[in-house]
Design a protein around this motif. Sequence first.
Motif, PDB file in Angstrom:
ATOM      1  N   ARG A  97       0.668  -1.145  -0.114  1.00  0.00           N
ATOM      2  CA  ARG A  97       0.150  -0.035  -0.093  1.00  0.00           C
ATOM      3  C   ARG A  97       0.704   1.233  -0.044  1.00  0.00           C
ATOM      4  O   ARG A  97       1.635   1.373   0.905  1.00  0.00           O
ATOM      5  CB  ARG A  97      -0.891   0.064   1.332  1.00  0.00           C
ATOM      6  CG  ARG A  97      -1.836   1.339   1.216  1.00  0.00           C
ATOM      7  CD  ARG A  97      -2.617   0.993   2.471  1.00  0.00           C
ATOM      8  NE  ARG A  97      -2.029   1.121   3.719  1.00  0.00           N
ATOM      9  CZ  ARG A  97      -1.785   2.605   4.272  1.00  0.00           C
ATOM     10  NH1 ARG A  97      -2.336   3.517   3.569  1.00  0.00           N
ATOM     11  NH2 ARG A  97      -1.094   2.698   5.599  1.00  0.00           N
ATOM     12  N   ARG A 103      -0.544   8.756  -5.227  1.00  0.00           N
ATOM     13  CA  ARG A 103      -1.051   7.238  -5.442  1.00  0.00           C
ATOM     14  C   ARG A 103      -1.269   6.861  -4.046  1.00  0.00           C
ATOM     15  O   ARG A 103      -1.510   5.614  -3.769  1.00  0.00           O
ATOM     16  CB  ARG A 103      -0.540   6.518  -6.098  1.00  0.00           C
ATOM     17  CG  ARG A 103      -0.089   7.167  -7.524  1.00  0.00           C
ATOM     18  CD  ARG A 103       0.311   6.123  -8.713  1.00  0.00           C
ATOM     19  NE  ARG A 103      -1.005   5.427  -9.141  1.00  0.00           N
ATOM     20  CZ  ARG A 103      -1.288   4.854 -10.180  1.00  0.00           C
ATOM     21  NH1 ARG A 103      -0.096   4.688 -11.002  1.00  0.00           N
ATOM     22  NH2 ARG A 103      -2.316   4.288 -10.364  1.00  0.00           N
ATOM     23  N   VAL A 104      -1.336   7.591  -2.966  1.00  0.00           N
ATOM     24  CA  VAL A 104      -1.609   7.151  -1.662  1.00  0.00           C
ATOM     25  C   VAL A 104      -2.660   6.194  -1.398  1.00  0.00           C
ATOM     26  O   VAL A 104      -3.827   6.526  -1.805  1.00  0.00           O
ATOM     27  CB  VAL A 104      -1.712   8.473  -0.558  1.00  0.00           C
ATOM     28  CG1 VAL A 104      -2.959   9.362  -0.789  1.00  0.00           C
ATOM     29  CG2 VAL A 104      -1.668   8.047   0.919  1.00  0.00           C
ATOM     30  N   ASN A 105      -2.415   5.178  -0.596  1.00  0.00           N
ATOM     31  CA  ASN A 105      -3.388   4.134  -0.339  1.00  0.00           C
ATOM     32  C   ASN A 105      -3.835   3.077  -1.505  1.00  0.00           C
ATOM     33  O   ASN A 105      -4.385   2.209  -1.262  1.00  0.00           O
ATOM     34  CB  ASN A 105      -4.825   4.689   0.121  1.00  0.00           C
ATOM     35  CG  ASN A 105      -4.516   5.278   1.628  1.00  0.00           C
ATOM     36  OD1 ASN A 105      -3.709   4.712   2.154  1.00  0.00           O
ATOM     37  ND2 ASN A 105      -5.459   6.470   2.143  1.00  0.00           N
ATOM     38  N   GLU A 106      -3.210   3.334  -2.728  1.00  0.00           N
ATOM     39  CA  GLU A 106      -3.482   2.524  -3.708  1.00  0.00           C
ATOM     40  C   GLU A 106      -2.486   1.241  -3.555  1.00  0.00           C
ATOM     41  O   GLU A 106      -1.635   1.438  -2.786  1.00  0.00           O
ATOM     42  CB  GLU A 106      -3.109   3.161  -5.128  1.00  0.00           C
ATOM     43  CG  GLU A 106      -4.039   3.941  -5.603  1.00  0.00           C
ATOM     44  CD  GLU A 106      -3.871   4.634  -7.087  1.00  0.00           C
ATOM     45  OE1 GLU A 106      -4.697   5.268  -7.510  1.00  0.00           O
ATOM     46  OE2 GLU A 106      -3.010   4.361  -7.490  1.00  0.00           O
ATOM     47  N   GLN A 107      -2.879   0.268  -3.896  1.00  0.00           N
ATOM     48  CA  GLN A 107      -2.145  -1.064  -3.713  1.00  0.00           C
ATOM     49  C   GLN A 107      -1.584  -1.635  -5.030  1.00  0.00           C
ATOM     50  O   GLN A 107      -2.289  -1.788  -5.813  1.00  0.00           O
ATOM     51  CB  GLN A 107      -3.014  -2.052  -3.014  1.00  0.00           C
ATOM     52  CG  GLN A 107      -3.263  -1.879  -1.673  1.00  0.00           C
ATOM     53  CD  GLN A 107      -3.934  -3.124  -1.003  1.00  0.00           C
ATOM     54  OE1 GLN A 107      -3.567  -4.431  -1.110  1.00  0.00           O
ATOM     55  NE2 GLN A 107      -4.856  -2.781   0.261  1.00  0.00           N
ATOM     56  N   PHE A 108      -0.295  -2.190  -5.181  1.00  0.00           N
ATOM     57  CA  PHE A 108       0.195  -2.644  -6.271  1.00  0.00           C
ATOM     58  C   PHE A 108       0.915  -3.972  -5.854  1.00  0.00           C
ATOM     59  O   PHE A 108       1.395  -4.175  -4.627  1.00  0.00           O
ATOM     60  CB  PHE A 108       1.325  -1.831  -6.590  1.00  0.00           C
ATOM     61  CG  PHE A 108       0.915  -0.326  -7.076  1.00  0.00           C
ATOM     62  CD1 PHE A 108       0.613   0.843  -6.142  1.00  0.00           C
ATOM     63  CD2 PHE A 108       0.291  -0.120  -8.377  1.00  0.00           C
ATOM     64  CE1 PHE A 108      -0.048   1.908  -6.638  1.00  0.00           C
ATOM     65  CE2 PHE A 108      -0.264   0.993  -8.752  1.00  0.00           C
ATOM     66  CZ  PHE A 108      -0.364   2.143  -7.875  1.00  0.00           C
ATOM     67  N   PHE A 109       0.663  -4.745  -6.696  1.00  0.00           N
ATOM     68  CA  PHE A 109       1.085  -6.450  -6.299  1.00  0.00           C
ATOM     69  C   PHE A 109       2.357  -6.766  -7.257  1.00  0.00           C
ATOM     70  O   PHE A 109       2.675  -6.137  -7.928  1.00  0.00           O
ATOM     71  CB  PHE A 109      -0.078  -7.203  -6.993  1.00  0.00           C
ATOM     72  CG  PHE A 109      -1.339  -7.334  -6.480  1.00  0.00           C
ATOM     73  CD1 PHE A 109      -2.353  -6.350  -6.520  1.00  0.00           C
ATOM     74  CD2 PHE A 109      -1.517  -8.177  -5.310  1.00  0.00           C
ATOM     75  CE1 PHE A 109      -3.422  -6.149  -5.694  1.00  0.00           C
ATOM     76  CE2 PHE A 109      -2.493  -8.427  -4.653  1.00  0.00           C
ATOM     77  CZ  PHE A 109      -3.639  -7.320  -4.791  1.00  0.00           C
TER      78      PHE A 109
END
Lengths: 118, 117
Positions: A97, A103-109
């Motif tokens: 996260r 891009r705060v709080n977006e989640q990248f895999f």
Amino acid sequence: GAVVSQHPSWVICKSGTSVKIECRSLDFQATTMFWYRQFPKQSLMLMATSNEGSKATYEQGVEKDKFLINHASLTLSTLTVTSAHPEDSSFYICSARVLAGGRVNEQFFGPGTRLTVL
Amino acid sequence: QQQVKQSPQSLIVQKGGISIINCAYENTAFDYFPWYQQFPGKGPALLIAIRPDVSEKKEGRFTISFNKSAKQFSLHIMDSQPGDSATYFCAASRSTYSGAGSYQLTFGKGTKLSVIP
């Protein structure tokens, strides 16, 4: 931006051995990372939430002594599968996260780690 | 309360057509709705996301439509291409800290999209 790496991308091990998987956020900081398992043709199953500087939170049914999580810094979380058995064979994926910025709080895999236990 | 229901399970679309995938959620505390694209053997990639203060968001050929009152959101892929063939997951989460479970993504079961030439 917002790249997450995982290492190794695949691993084959013998039953009873331990395997460590690393998850790194390469260009952003992440106080929270998540670990998932994914079986073929299924959705992602959350295993645990990894918090920097504190203990991980495990989902119901996930053995914390078997799946050890360490979140030592704002860019690195590790998952260690201890005494692995064939039923632990799966695709393990982490996400991170974004802590701050546009891009705060977006989640990248991450790209995932294929674990095969013989 | 934590479920996100996604449909259809699979979808076949002709090249150039519009692909539409729908999701419905139950938890009114959710305020962040991303879509992820996953190719076989790869991790999910964030495609587009929306927050409930807008009803639509468009990025290139991808559009999210959001209906807060119906607790539904959908992904539209315009001019679908064979390269879009992948599994698509909708998800929902709380984007502010409010105790246990904060930021956790609740995923739909996925839609396998096949775009045929």
